[in-house]
Design a protein around this motif. Structure first.
Motif, short mmCIF file in Angstrom:
data_model
loop_
_atom_site.label_atom_id
_atom_site.label_comp_id
_atom_site.label_asym_id
_atom_site.label_seq_id
_atom_site.Cartn_x
_atom_site.Cartn_y
_atom_site.Cartn_z
N LEU A 83 4.66 -1.82 12.40
CA LEU A 83 5.85 -1.71 13.06
C LEU A 83 6.89 -2.50 12.53
CD1 LEU A 83 5.37 -1.44 17.15
CD2 LEU A 83 5.92 0.48 15.27
N LEU A 84 6.50 -3.89 12.19
CA LEU A 84 7.41 -4.90 11.47
C LEU A 84 7.49 -4.40 9.98
CD1 LEU A 84 5.93 -8.38 12.60
CD2 LEU A 84 8.13 -6.96 13.32
N ALA A 85 6.34 -3.74 9.32
CA ALA A 85 6.56 -3.26 7.90
C ALA A 85 7.52 -1.89 7.94
CB ALA A 85 5.05 -2.87 7.48
N ILE A 86 7.21 -1.22 8.99
CA ILE A 86 8.45 0.06 9.30
C ILE A 86 9.88 -0.36 9.26
CG2 ILE A 86 8.80 1.96 10.45
CD1 ILE A 86 5.74 2.31 10.98
N LEU A 87 9.88 -1.39 9.94
CA LEU A 87 11.41 -2.04 10.07
C LEU A 87 11.79 -2.57 8.84
CD1 LEU A 87 10.95 -3.54 13.59
CD2 LEU A 87 12.34 -1.55 12.95
N ASP A 104 8.89 9.89 3.10
CA ASP A 104 9.02 8.52 3.33
C ASP A 104 8.07 7.76 3.20
OD1 ASP A 104 10.49 6.10 4.90
OD2 ASP A 104 11.97 7.23 3.82
N SER A 105 8.38 6.48 2.79
CA SER A 105 7.26 5.38 2.54
C SER A 105 7.00 4.79 4.01
CB SER A 105 7.97 4.16 1.84
OG SER A 105 8.97 3.60 2.42
N ARG A 106 7.68 5.00 4.92
CA ARG A 106 7.52 4.52 6.37
C ARG A 106 6.38 5.30 6.79
NH1 ARG A 106 13.78 3.50 7.70
NH2 ARG A 106 13.66 5.49 6.41
N LEU A 107 6.44 6.65 6.44
CA LEU A 107 5.38 7.34 6.88
C LEU A 107 4.09 7.32 6.31
CD1 LEU A 107 7.25 10.91 7.28
CD2 LEU A 107 6.58 9.28 9.04
N TYR A 108 4.03 6.79 4.92
CA TYR A 108 2.97 6.07 4.16
C TYR A 108 2.12 5.03 5.03
CZ TYR A 108 2.94 9.23 0.36
OH TYR A 108 3.15 10.55 -0.49
N ILE A 109 3.31 4.06 5.43
CA ILE A 109 2.81 2.95 6.29
C ILE A 109 1.93 3.18 7.58
CG2 ILE A 109 3.81 1.09 7.37
CD1 ILE A 109 6.15 0.83 5.47
N LEU A 110 2.66 4.31 8.23
CA LEU A 110 1.92 4.80 9.46
C LEU A 110 0.66 5.43 9.21
CD1 LEU A 110 2.88 4.65 12.41
CD2 LEU A 110 3.78 6.99 11.96
N SER A 111 0.51 6.23 8.22
CA SER A 111 -0.55 6.80 7.81
C SER A 111 -1.95 5.86 7.64
CB SER A 111 -0.57 7.79 6.53
OG SER A 111 -0.12 6.94 5.32
N LEU A 120 0.94 -1.16 0.17
CA LEU A 120 -0.11 0.07 0.00
C LEU A 120 0.58 1.17 0.04
CD1 LEU A 120 -2.86 -1.01 2.63
CD2 LEU A 120 -3.29 -0.76 0.10
N ALA A 121 1.80 1.04 0.79
CA ALA A 121 2.81 2.39 1.01
C ALA A 121 3.68 2.75 -0.36
CB ALA A 121 3.89 2.26 2.29
N ASP A 122 4.04 1.74 -0.92
CA ASP A 122 4.89 1.79 -2.41
C ASP A 122 4.05 2.58 -3.17
OD1 ASP A 122 7.06 0.97 -0.85
OD2 ASP A 122 7.29 -0.89 -1.47
N ASN A 123 2.94 1.72 -3.50
CA ASN A 123 2.01 2.34 -4.37
C ASN A 123 1.39 3.41 -4.47
OD1 ASN A 123 1.44 -0.35 -7.02
ND2 ASN A 123 1.97 -1.12 -4.76
N ILE A 124 0.73 3.84 -3.14
CA ILE A 124 0.29 5.14 -3.25
C ILE A 124 1.42 6.28 -3.07
CG2 ILE A 124 -1.25 6.39 -1.43
CD1 ILE A 124 -2.61 4.17 -2.84
N LYS A 125 2.52 5.90 -2.41
CA LYS A 125 3.49 6.79 -2.29
C LYS A 125 3.81 7.29 -3.96
CE LYS A 125 8.65 7.28 -1.49
NZ LYS A 125 8.57 8.80 -1.35
N GLN A 126 3.95 6.16 -4.82
CA GLN A 126 4.35 6.56 -6.27
C GLN A 126 3.44 7.47 -6.96
OE1 GLN A 126 4.66 3.37 -9.26
NE2 GLN A 126 6.78 3.46 -8.85
#
Length: 479
Positions: free
Chosen positions: A392-396, A197-204, A166-172
């Motif tokens: 959290l694991l996805a962010i790591l 950063d993609s990790r902020l997308y993950i968190l969002s 989700l993070a990678d595709n929406i970020k792009q």
């Protein structure tokens, strides 16, 4: 853990390993003499409200096709344009053979013990209990817990993958918003930097997914699930149209990869083929379970053809520039940006389905320990904690290809390749198994264990390398 049967109106996706009723339900096997029937003749009485073979086929296809499909071009790159497709076909044959072993053991034990249904963990437990070895008998409960642990690990691993996807595709999509146009003729996506950063997308995504998993009756997700399946189907059709129209690297690609790359291929491919968790729950709902083997082979044949086609077409289309998901290579035009959004919507809804399996095992363990007035709060708290854990694991590990390879190597190989052959040996040891069958089963388990070790080692090594590289780049920019 609860073994109550989920009603059709509660859950129709059959991804849960807990689709089995209590052992004392009204269902019974056809043979009450204690002599197990032939595998193909197994039948279950009174299953009037079960699913027919077309429904079973659809659910099997749905249970085996997900994010793993989109990373297969990168998997073929890792193995080589020749070795990759061949290995994928072999893995599909071995995977469906292991699924058939599991169903065969379930049929045998159901009839022998006069039980109507058995899930994966209970099959292992009953098989160990019926063994002539005192050591295996004493550790039968551990065997069930071992399987349930890896089922939880697999499903939560899928959820981690969904966060990263989700993070990678929406970020792009967001990064390329200012340059998105109607020109879909180019074959390489434009890389645009400057977004967060993609990790902020993950968190969002975290609060929205927490709210999603608070829906405990998946009946209410059925309309969204149907829309999600339609969105993913349309997306796949558009992706294949693009791949067919832009094949350009068919002759200059490596035919065979090195052993480290092949280890990454193994983890990715077994992740894609790991649909063994849906096999018994789905077979348990069949009106005519003796039809299931043919349906299973047909479904995996279709899946294998789709996987090989996607892997080969994606790699020959984008060549060495192929990314963790083929969607990330699509050009930044409105049509293919909408493909990323549609597929992301499908994955977002699918998170709840995959999460349901782990929640059904873990949530009751916490709820039964508190008073009635606290049960709902504890239920929601455990669900939220599990989602936060996967986030959290996805962010790591915010690298899609590494997450998929690691999950596949660790948990998918254990459930799909290592356990079923050994389970068949233990289950049928008193029936006079052929020496060649025993050797074949041990060989499959050894290959699975070797893939487990190599895939895990290389995935962790790649993760550490990327982490060190990112740290060095960050230090350089700051200096």
């Amino acid at each position: 853990m609860s073994t109550r049967r989920l009603k059709n109106e509660d859950y129709n996706d059959y991804s849960s390993t807990e689709n089995s009723p209590d052992n004392d339900s009204l269902y019974s096997s056809t043979d009450i003499s204690g002599s197990p029937p032939a595998f193909g003749n197994y039948q279950r009485l009174n299953e009037k409200n079960g699913i027919n073979w077309p429904e079973a086929l659809i659910h099997l296809l749905k249970g085996n096709i997900g994010t793993g499909l989109l990373i297969l071009p990168l998997a073929v790159k890792n193995a080589g344009i020749v070795l990759g497709p061949i290995s994928m076909v072999v893995m599909g044959v071995v995977a469906v053979h292991c699924m058939q072993m599991l169903v065969k053991c379930s049929h045998y034990l159901c009839t022998k013990l006069h039980k109507p249904f058995l899930d994966y963990g209970t099959v292992v437990q009953c098989s160990l209990e019926e063994s002539s070895s005192l050591l295996l008998k004493k550790n039968s409960t551990f065997g069930r817990c071992f399987v349930e642990f890896f089922l939880i690990l697999t499903q939560l691993g899928f959820c981690c993958v969904y966060f990263v996807f989700l993070a990678d595709n929406i970020k792009q999509v967001v990064d390329a918003a200012n340059i998105t146009n109607n020109d879909c003729s180019q074959n390489i996506s434009t890389v645009v930097h400057g977004s967060m950063d993609s990790r902020l997308y993950i968190l969002s995504f975290l609060p929205f997914i927490i709210l999603l998993v608070f829906i405990q009756n998946l009946k209410y997700l059925t309309p969204l699930s149907m829309l999600a399946n339609l969105a993913m189907l349309v997306s796949l059709i558009l992706i294949f149209i693009h791949l067919f129209g832009h094949i350009s690297h068919s002759s200059d690609l490596p035919k065979v990869g090195d052993w480290k790359s092949f280890a990454m291929f193994f983890g990715t491919a077994i992740f894609a083929f790991e649909g063994i968790g849906v096999v018994l729950p789905l077979e348990n709902k069949m009106q005519k379970p003796h039809q299931f083997p043919a349906i299973l082979y047909s479904a995996i044949a279709i899946v294998t053809i789709l996987y090989v086609s996607t892997g080969v077409l994606g790699y020959t289309c984008f060549g060495e520039e192929i990314k963790g998901s083929v969607t990330l290579n699509l050009p930044p035009c409105w049509l293919y940006q909408s493909v990323k959004i549609l597929y992301s919507f499908g994955i977002f809804i699918t998170y709840a389905v995959q999460f349901f399996v782990a929640a059904e095992i873990l949530v009751p363990l916490a709820v039964i320990r508190v008073p009635e007035r606290w049960k709902l709060y504890v239920n929601l708290a455990v669900r939220a904690a599990l989602v936060i854990l996967t986030c959290l694991l996805a962010i790591l590990i915010p690298h899609l290809e590494i997450v998929i390879s690691l999950v596949g190597s660790v948990s998918s190989s254990t459930l799909a390749l290592i356990i079923p052959p050994l389970l068949e040996i233990v289950t049928f040891q008193s029936e006079g198994m052929s020496r060649w069958i025993i050797v074949k089963n041990i060989l499959i388990s050894m290959v699975g264990f070797l893939g487990f070790l190599m895939g895990t080692f290389v995935s962790v090594e790649q993760l550490l390398f990327k982490t060190i590289t990112v740290t060095n780049v960050t230090d350089f920019l700051q200096s």
